[in-house]
Motif scaffolding. Structure first.
Motif, PDB file in Angstrom:
ATOM      1  N   LYS A 139       0.810  -1.223   0.000  1.00  0.00           N
ATOM      2  CA  LYS A 139       0.000   0.000   0.000  1.00  0.00           C
ATOM      3  C   LYS A 139       0.842   1.270   0.000  1.00  0.00           C
ATOM      4  O   LYS A 139       0.327   2.354  -0.276  1.00  0.00           O
ATOM      5  CB  LYS A 139      -0.933   0.014   1.203  1.00  0.00           C
ATOM      6  CG  LYS A 139      -0.229   0.056   2.548  1.00  0.00           C
ATOM      7  CD  LYS A 139      -1.236   0.003   3.689  1.00  0.00           C
ATOM      8  CE  LYS A 139      -0.530   0.003   5.047  1.00  0.00           C
ATOM      9  NZ  LYS A 139      -1.514  -0.082   6.158  1.00  0.00           N
ATOM     10  N   GLU A 188      -3.349  -1.014  -8.822  1.00  0.00           N
ATOM     11  CA  GLU A 188      -4.260  -1.466  -7.778  1.00  0.00           C
ATOM     12  C   GLU A 188      -4.470  -2.979  -7.818  1.00  0.00           C
ATOM     13  O   GLU A 188      -4.550  -3.643  -6.777  1.00  0.00           O
ATOM     14  CB  GLU A 188      -5.602  -0.750  -7.913  1.00  0.00           C
ATOM     15  CG  GLU A 188      -6.564  -1.028  -6.776  1.00  0.00           C
ATOM     16  CD  GLU A 188      -5.993  -0.655  -5.409  1.00  0.00           C
ATOM     17  OE1 GLU A 188      -6.225  -1.418  -4.454  1.00  0.00           O
ATOM     18  OE2 GLU A 188      -5.300   0.386  -5.315  1.00  0.00           O
ATOM     19  N   ARG A 231      -1.458  -4.610  -6.309  1.00  0.00           N
ATOM     20  CA  ARG A 231      -1.445  -4.351  -4.866  1.00  0.00           C
ATOM     21  C   ARG A 231      -2.413  -5.299  -4.158  1.00  0.00           C
ATOM     22  O   ARG A 231      -2.085  -5.877  -3.111  1.00  0.00           O
ATOM     23  CB  ARG A 231      -1.824  -2.902  -4.587  1.00  0.00           C
ATOM     24  CG  ARG A 231      -1.808  -2.544  -3.100  1.00  0.00           C
ATOM     25  CD  ARG A 231      -2.179  -1.094  -2.849  1.00  0.00           C
ATOM     26  NE  ARG A 231      -1.147  -0.208  -3.361  1.00  0.00           N
ATOM     27  CZ  ARG A 231      -1.296   0.609  -4.403  1.00  0.00           C
ATOM     28  NH1 ARG A 231      -2.458   0.632  -5.046  1.00  0.00           N
ATOM     29  NH2 ARG A 231      -0.318   1.395  -4.800  1.00  0.00           N
ATOM     30  N   SER A 232      -3.608  -5.465  -4.699  1.00  0.00           N
ATOM     31  CA  SER A 232      -4.587  -6.347  -4.056  1.00  0.00           C
ATOM     32  C   SER A 232      -4.117  -7.797  -4.066  1.00  0.00           C
ATOM     33  O   SER A 232      -4.361  -8.551  -3.118  1.00  0.00           O
ATOM     34  CB  SER A 232      -5.938  -6.223  -4.758  1.00  0.00           C
ATOM     35  OG  SER A 232      -5.872  -6.731  -6.084  1.00  0.00           O
TER      36      SER A 232
END
Length: 462
Positions: free
Chosen positions: A268, A275, A278-279
């Protein structure tokens, strides 16, 4: 008797764990087990010579007291180190005082077969360095969670903690731990396909694949059982590379293949990471590896000196551990410099020699750090005026920097709390106590606060 012996030893370990610090218990006792006992001799199995030597000397009295308390009174304690051969190496306490042996780092016993032609033994092992093992990884409070999780991953790759994501500063042992997982997996299964690469290698090979239409890129990274990627932050601003890694990640994860990643920041906190990546990184387990505490640094120094066949006295070990706090690589560099100088000039690697050399290790650090310097650097880091930090404003964007300044005055200069309060324009020293305690807790739990404190330290010693 063996069952009784095992039960008694588990009870002893429980008592020892309560009486020692976590690093000392984990390093010296946790992996020790009794294998046989009669009235004259109790034989223990220990992981390496470093543990063996310390049990024979540092913990001999404690060991005997614990054994006697539980009804075991052997006249001789014998420590056995398992080796690759069937015949173990044995060291008895009667010869301990004259024995100064180096630590032997256990290397994985079996080589692996690669799915592609290879040109070197290192390539055949998926680029893993056989010196990076769990046996020679020093465990302390700063990395015990990462160590335990790594062992769980090695025991069940692709099942538990997938992906596992390590983050922390330079030289804290991330690479060692990741490669130790790979080496442990290969030790249990020589046919496992393990690949370790840096993110830079991944980027360069992907660019070659795009520019020159080189074949085999996808196969190389997807035809593995374990993929280990170091320094993931370097692909963060490369959109096409991130897209390719995203697809590689999905393919491996869907096929229950283990993914191991490291970075200098948690997912993060990498601003240009997409994104969706990152997830994916956050769907497993993210573990922070912090700077080693004093006891862990002492254990590291002892272990590294042992590898060179040198036993340092306690005063020298503590001197190095007290003066080099930034990372393990700097600590090893200072130790290597000390040992090399001592050997070259035929002198003892003692405190006086270390003091003479430490100026070279810390050549850029100020000789006399002052309160004013700490307050000035803290203010500049947060883009504040010194008057604001030393003033009475209670706005959050000022209070936190003020608390960090108080913490640094305490940790770097060891000032008393009344003195700290006075330096920041406070009359009540309880404010300083509260601030220091708060930042100490935040450093352990809050990555951003820890990074801010480390960044200011770097400015102080730049």
């Amino acid at each position: 008797m063996q069952k009784d012996l095992h039960a008694i030893w588990q009870g002893i370990l429980g008592e020892v764990e309560l009486s020692l610090s976590t690093p000392n218990y984990t390093v010296y006792w946790a992996n020790t087990k009794p294998v046989s006992y009669d009235s004259n001799e109790l034989i223990f199995e220990v992981p390496n010579l470093f543990v063996q030597k310390n049990l024979q000397t540092k913990y001999d009295k404690m060991m005997r007291e614990m054994l006697d308390k539980n009804g075991l009174t052997p006249s001789t304690l014998t420590y056995v180190i398992p080796s690759g051969s069937k015949k173990p190496r044995v060291s008895r306490e009667t010869t301990a005082s004259s024995s100064q042996e180096s630590i032997l780092a256990a290397s994985p016993a079996a080589a692996t077969r690669s799915y592609t032609p290879v040109t070197s033994p290192l390539a055949a092992r998926g680029n893993l360095n056989p010196r990076y093992t769990f046996d020679n990884f020093i465990v302390g409070s700063s990395n015990d969670l990462a160590y335990s999780a790594s062992q769980a991953v090695a025991a069940n790759p692709g099942v538990k903690y997938n992906p596992i994501y390590f983050y922390g500063g330079v030289g804290l042992g991330k690479t060692h731990l990741m490669q130790a997982i790979g080496n442990e997996i290969l030790k249990d299964n020589a046919d496992a396909r393990v690949l370790y690469v840096s993110s830079e290698t991944f980027v360069n090979e992907f660019l070659d694949y795009i520019r020159f239409k080189k074949k085999g890129f996808s196969d190389k990274y997807r035809n593995v059982d374990v993929l280990i990627v170091d320094d993931m932050q370097f692909i963060a601003n490369k959109e096409k590379t991130q897209e390719e890694f995203f697809h590689t990640f999905n393919f491996l994860h869907q096929n229950n293949k283990q993914i191991i990643i490291s970075s200098d920041k948690p997912p993060k906190s990498i601003p240009t990471l997409t994104e969706r990546l990152r997830s994916r990184f956050e769907m497993g387990m993210s573990i922070d590896i912090q700077m080693p505490d004093f006891e862990t640094r002492c254990a590291i120094i002892n272990a590294k000196a042992g590898l060179s066949g040198v036993t340092l006295n306690t005063e020298t070990v503590e001197f190095l551990a007290n003066n080099i706090k930034t990372n393990i690589r700097e600590l090893e560099g200072a130790l290597n410099q000390l040992l090399a100088y001592a050997e070259l000039h035929h002198v003892e690697p003692d405190v006086s020699t270390a003091e003479g050399l430490l100026g070279n290790v810390r050549h850029s650090r100020p000789q006399h750090l002052t309160s004013k310097q700490i307050i000035d650097k803290t203010a500049k880091h947060f883009q504040l005026k010194v008057e604001e930090i030393c003033g009475s404003q209670r706005d959050k964007h000022i209070v936190v920097p003020r608390q960090i300044a108080m913490y640094l005055l305490r940790s770097e200069l060891h000032l008393s709390f009344p003195k700290i309060a006075g330096e920041l324009g406070r009359k009540d020293h309880t404010t300083a106590i509260h601030s220091v305690e708060k930042i100490e807790k935040e450093i352990k739990l809050n990555y951003m606060v820890r990074e801010q404190v480390n960044a200011i330290r770097e400015r102080l010693y730049a």
